[in-house]
Design a protein around this motif. Structure first.
Motif, PDB file in Angstrom:
ATOM      1  N   PHE B 212       0.836  -1.213   0.000  1.00 19.68           N
ATOM      2  CA  PHE B 212       0.000   0.000   0.000  1.00 19.68           C
ATOM      3  C   PHE B 212       0.865   1.255   0.000  1.00 19.68           C
ATOM      4  O   PHE B 212       0.598   2.205  -0.723  1.00 19.68           O
ATOM      5  N   PHE B 213       1.930   1.255   0.827  1.00 22.46           N
ATOM      6  CA  PHE B 213       2.825   2.415   0.855  1.00 22.46           C
ATOM      7  C   PHE B 213       3.479   2.615  -0.494  1.00 22.46           C
ATOM      8  O   PHE B 213       3.553   3.721  -1.011  1.00 22.46           O
ATOM      9  N   MET B 214       3.951   1.502  -1.070  1.00 18.12           N
ATOM     10  CA  MET B 214       4.572   1.594  -2.391  1.00 18.12           C
ATOM     11  C   MET B 214       3.594   2.203  -3.386  1.00 18.12           C
ATOM     12  O   MET B 214       3.952   3.076  -4.170  1.00 18.12           O
ATOM     13  N   GLY B 215       2.346   1.709  -3.342  1.00 20.07           N
ATOM     14  CA  GLY B 215       1.346   2.173  -4.295  1.00 20.07           C
ATOM     15  C   GLY B 215       1.008   3.639  -4.112  1.00 20.07           C
ATOM     16  O   GLY B 215       0.802   4.369  -5.078  1.00 20.07           O
ATOM     17  N   SER B 216       0.944   4.082  -2.868  1.00 16.80           N
ATOM     18  CA  SER B 216       0.469   5.442  -2.653  1.00 16.80           C
ATOM     19  C   SER B 216       1.597   6.460  -2.657  1.00 16.80           C
ATOM     20  O   SER B 216       1.398   7.601  -3.038  1.00 16.80           O
ATOM     21  N   VAL B 217       2.803   6.053  -2.240  1.00 20.82           N
ATOM     22  CA  VAL B 217       3.889   7.028  -2.132  1.00 20.82           C
ATOM     23  C   VAL B 217       4.879   6.904  -3.283  1.00 20.82           C
ATOM     24  O   VAL B 217       5.249   7.881  -3.920  1.00 20.82           O
ATOM     25  N   MET B 218       5.264   5.638  -3.586  1.00 25.17           N
ATOM     26  CA  MET B 218       6.336   5.465  -4.565  1.00 25.17           C
ATOM     27  C   MET B 218       5.854   5.522  -6.010  1.00 25.17           C
ATOM     28  O   MET B 218       6.458   6.169  -6.851  1.00 25.17           O
ATOM     29  N   LEU B 219       4.747   4.847  -6.300  1.00 19.60           N
ATOM     30  CA  LEU B 219       4.290   4.771  -7.686  1.00 19.60           C
ATOM     31  C   LEU B 219       4.126   6.135  -8.353  1.00 19.60           C
ATOM     32  O   LEU B 219       4.582   6.337  -9.470  1.00 19.60           O
ATOM     33  N   PRO B 220       3.513   7.117  -7.657  1.00 19.01           N
ATOM     34  CA  PRO B 220       3.340   8.433  -8.301  1.00 19.01           C
ATOM     35  C   PRO B 220       4.668   9.061  -8.700  1.00 19.01           C
ATOM     36  O   PRO B 220       4.717   9.848  -9.659  1.00 19.01           O
ATOM     37  N   LEU B 221       5.750   8.715  -8.021  1.00 17.52           N
ATOM     38  CA  LEU B 221       7.055   9.279  -8.373  1.00 17.52           C
ATOM     39  C   LEU B 221       7.488   8.846  -9.769  1.00 17.52           C
ATOM     40  O   LEU B 221       8.248   9.536 -10.435  1.00 17.52           O
ATOM     41  N   PHE B 222       6.998   7.654 -10.185  1.00 21.65           N
ATOM     42  CA  PHE B 222       7.411   7.144 -11.487  1.00 21.65           C
ATOM     43  C   PHE B 222       6.550   7.678 -12.631  1.00 21.65           C
ATOM     44  O   PHE B 222       6.892   7.552 -13.777  1.00 21.65           O
ATOM     45  N   PHE B 223       5.396   8.250 -12.272  1.00 17.03           N
ATOM     46  CA  PHE B 223       4.524   8.787 -13.311  1.00 17.03           C
ATOM     47  C   PHE B 223       4.963  10.201 -13.660  1.00 17.03           C
ATOM     48  O   PHE B 223       5.508  10.905 -12.811  1.00 17.03           O
ATOM     49  N   PRO B 224       4.691  10.651 -14.909  1.00 18.89           N
ATOM     50  CA  PRO B 224       4.935  12.061 -15.234  1.00 18.89           C
ATOM     51  C   PRO B 224       4.083  12.958 -14.338  1.00 18.89           C
ATOM     52  O   PRO B 224       3.013  12.532 -13.866  1.00 18.89           O
ATOM     53  N   ALA B 225       4.540  14.171 -14.124  1.00 16.72           N
ATOM     54  CA  ALA B 225       3.881  15.054 -13.155  1.00 16.72           C
ATOM     55  C   ALA B 225       2.411  15.308 -13.484  1.00 16.72           C
ATOM     56  O   ALA B 225       1.579  15.445 -12.598  1.00 16.72           O
ATOM     57  N   ASP B 226       2.097  15.356 -14.800  1.00 13.55           N
ATOM     58  CA  ASP B 226       0.724  15.709 -15.154  1.00 13.55           C
ATOM     59  C   ASP B 226      -0.217  14.506 -15.177  1.00 13.55           C
ATOM     60  O   ASP B 226      -1.405  14.650 -15.383  1.00 13.55           O
ATOM     61  N   VAL B 227       0.336  13.305 -14.984  1.00 11.88           N
ATOM     62  CA  VAL B 227      -0.528  12.128 -14.933  1.00 11.88           C
ATOM     63  C   VAL B 227      -0.809  11.805 -13.481  1.00 11.88           C
ATOM     64  O   VAL B 227       0.107  11.586 -12.702  1.00 11.88           O
TER      65      VAL B 227
END
Lengths: 257, 368
Positions: B212-227
């Motif tokens: 859950f932490f990975m999904g909520s904190v880490m995953l967004p870091l890998f997405f482009p800022a506007d996604v």
């Protein structure tokens, strides 16, 4: 005209199974050694031999339940090569009956019989059910059609298994020790069905130790040991004048009782 | 010769010492000195605890009112639960739109009921698609923007209805996924096998909290800022993957229980791989795996409370927020946590009962 009628009418010398120099290994263990066997259409063959002699393995190679590493196999004109379509084409020609019946326990008897015709041959359901009932009548258990396999006796289950194979109208029937898992009283009811089938001209290869059956219906009896065909002959010659000492020993041991 | 007349003997009452309450007590509670001692100790402990507990839970409890000030008696303050009940069950979902949550829950109940009511011939054809479409239909209803209703963004979804719906949505999608991974794991194709094994071992070997932490904190870091991928959607995907890994292992043990002869019989009839798998193997795997499948369902359902660590307003999160509300600082933690435990227990216990009835229904083996 149904396929079985055609089969009876055109019983000629057509070679339906041709096995040439078949060799098979399990790892380093050489289970089948230079098997050469030609079966003509309508021929009834009984295979016997001690356990571990490769007789089951050989007939399981014919419908590709087992692979072999060297040699060739041709079934009804189709050569067995490592190709899914090819394997499925051969399996449609070959019915198989197993020692432990292998009925599908989650399906009723009728559904066991209609599964292949409906899904493999794409026949309409009503037609498949009519065919299934015809064969259930032939193996004398039409009244069990709606039961589940677990509710039937071993002999009844094996007769259902035979009917299941027949529903696919195969050219060839393979029997892998069909009576070995049965109580003595049930062996007869299964053998009766097999004798009837033999008399109708079905091409059969039967691994069995029922020597009475072999004498009654076989055109040829094959004796295997150590992965090779040691001797093959007509039943009369096979039982009365065995050529090799190995077969003489085998016969003396199984016929003593 | 005239036959003797047969007169059956009349039934007599059983000796009083072998039936009824006294015999039961004697057999079950006082059968040996040791059992007598155990009985006395247990009764003493119960007598010391139960009256006080019942008094606190029920007799001296505060049942009516709307604010903390109404909790004047010594017992539990159930007013706390009733005052917060809408948030506990629906989160911040807007008042006027709550019927959409109820509709989704009813659809879920309806689809489950349907699979029990339908005759066997229709069950597979109707129920399987119904289950598979259900999560997406619920998604449309709850979000609303695609079907002409007022949009309710996912940060407003919450409460126990969220626990139920996200667990159900994960289980439903994880079912086919888990089955495919289990098939892949025993496949002859090296690619399918290695992908399946990697997925299964990764998601089974990682704690759900870490995921859950990975999904909520880490995953967004890998997405482009506007996604931005919706948080609830990420959580849903994680639950699906986690659940799939467990289901794959459940199915694997199911596959192992199917005799080799079943595969050979299917092969010899000329069935293709998928026909063999879906018509012969899958129904039998489901049957032998049923107890484990239901155990996995219960596990995932309970795991939904972990969503609170990433601030998804599921039931426990709502309770904790309510506990820190300035109007309710009277220390109602026991009431709150007891209530959460009780609700989950009711649901899980019902699922066990359901599991037993499914097992009976599927049993056609007639084993002796």
């Amino acid at each position: 005209m149904s396929t079985d009628q055609q089969a009876i009418q055109s019983t000629n010398d057509k070679e339906i199974i041709v096995i040439k120099d078949m060799n098979k290994w399990y790892g380093n263990f050489h289970v089948l050694k230079d098997i050469n066997l030609t079966v003509k259409k309508g021929e009834r063959i009984v295979v016997c031999g001690p356990s571990g002699s490769g007789k089951s393995t050989m007939i399981r190679c014919i419908n590709r339940l087992e692979e072999f590493q060297r040699g060739s196999l041709t079934v009804n004109g189709v050569e067995m090569i490592d190709d899914v379509k090819n394997i499925e084409a051969i399996r449609k020609e070959v019915g198989m009956v197993f020692q432990h019946f292998n009925l599908f326990p989650h399906l009723s008897i009728l559904d066991n019989l209609t599964l292949g015709p409906i899904w493999v041959q794409k026949r309409p359901k009503a037609e498949a059910e009519a065919t299934a009932m015809k064969y259930l009548e032939r193996v004398k258990i039409p009244d069990q059609a709606l039961k589940f396999p677990g509710q039937l006796s071993g002999g009844q289950q094996q007769r259902v298994a035979i009917a299941r194979s027949l529903c696919m109208s195969p050219e060839i029937m393979l029997f892998d020790e069909p009576t070995s898992a049965l109580d003595p009283e049930m062996i007869k009811e299964v053998l009766d069905v097999m004798v009837e089938l033999a008399n109708e001209g079905m091409t059969m290869i039967c691994v069995t130790h029922e020597m009475g059956f072999a004498k009654k219906v076989a055109d040829r009896v094959i004796f295997m040991d150590g992965g090779e065909i040691v001797e093959q002959n007509t039943p009369h010659e096979f039982f009365d004048h065995p050529e090799t000492d190995r077969l003489q020993l085998f016969l003396s041991q199984i016929l003593q009782h | 010769m005239k036959a003797k007349e047969y007169k059956p003997l009349p039934d007599q009452a059983a000796p009083i010492s072998t039936i009824g309450v006294i015999a039961w007590l004697r057999n079950n509670l006082f059968s040996s000195p040791f059992n007598i001692a155990v009985t006395i100790v247990i009764v003493a402990v119960l007598m010391a605890i139960v009256p006080g507990m019942l008094d606190w839970l029920i007799f001296s409890a505060n049942w009516s009112g709307t604010t903390q000030a109404d909790c004047v008696k010594d017992g539990a303050c159930w007013v706390f639960i009733s005052a917060w009940s809408q948030q506990i069950f629906y989160g911040s979902y807007p008042d006027g739109e709550i019927w959409r949550v109820n509709l989704s829950l009813m659809l879920l109940a309806g689809v489950i009921a349907l699979s029990f009511i339908l005759p066997a011939r229709l069950r597979n054809k109707v129920s399987v698609p119904a289950y598979l479409f259900l999560p997406f239909v619920c998604l449309l209803i709850l979000d609303g923007s695609h079907i002409g209703l007022r949009q309710v963004t996912t940060d407003l979804w919450g409460g126990f209805s969220l626990n139920i719906l996200i667990a159900a949505a994960s289980i439903i999608i994880a079912f086919p996924f888990g089955f495919l991974w289990a098939l892949g794991r025993q496949s002859d194709m090296p690619f399918a096998r290695s992908v399946s094994v990697t997925c299964i071992e990764f998601f089974r070997g990682t704690p759900i909290l870490a995921l859950f932490f990975m999904g909520s904190v880490m995953l967004p870091l890998f997405f482009p800022a506007d996604v931005s991928v919706d948080k609830l959607l990420r959580v849903w995907i994680i639950l699906i993957l986690f659940m799939s890994a467990y289901m794959a292992e459940v199915f694997r043990s199911g596959f192992a229980a199917i005799p080799k002869g079943q595969y050979e019989a299917a092969d010899s009839l000329g069935l293709g791989y998928w026909q063999k798998t879906l018509l012969i193997i899958f129904p039998q795997v489901i049957k032998v795996s049923m107890p484990n499948i239901l155990a996995t369902f219960v596990m995932v359902f309970k795991n939904t409370v972990f969503l609170l660590v990433i601030a998804v307003p599921e039931m426990l999160q709502v309770i904790m927020a309510a506990l820190s509300n300035s109007n309710w600082l009277g220390g109602h933690a026991i009431e709150g946590y007891l209530f959460v435990g009780f609700i989950f227990w009711i649901c899980c216990f019902s699922m066990s009962l359901l599991a037993t009835s499914i097992e009976k229904k599927l049993d056609t083996s007639h084993k002796h």
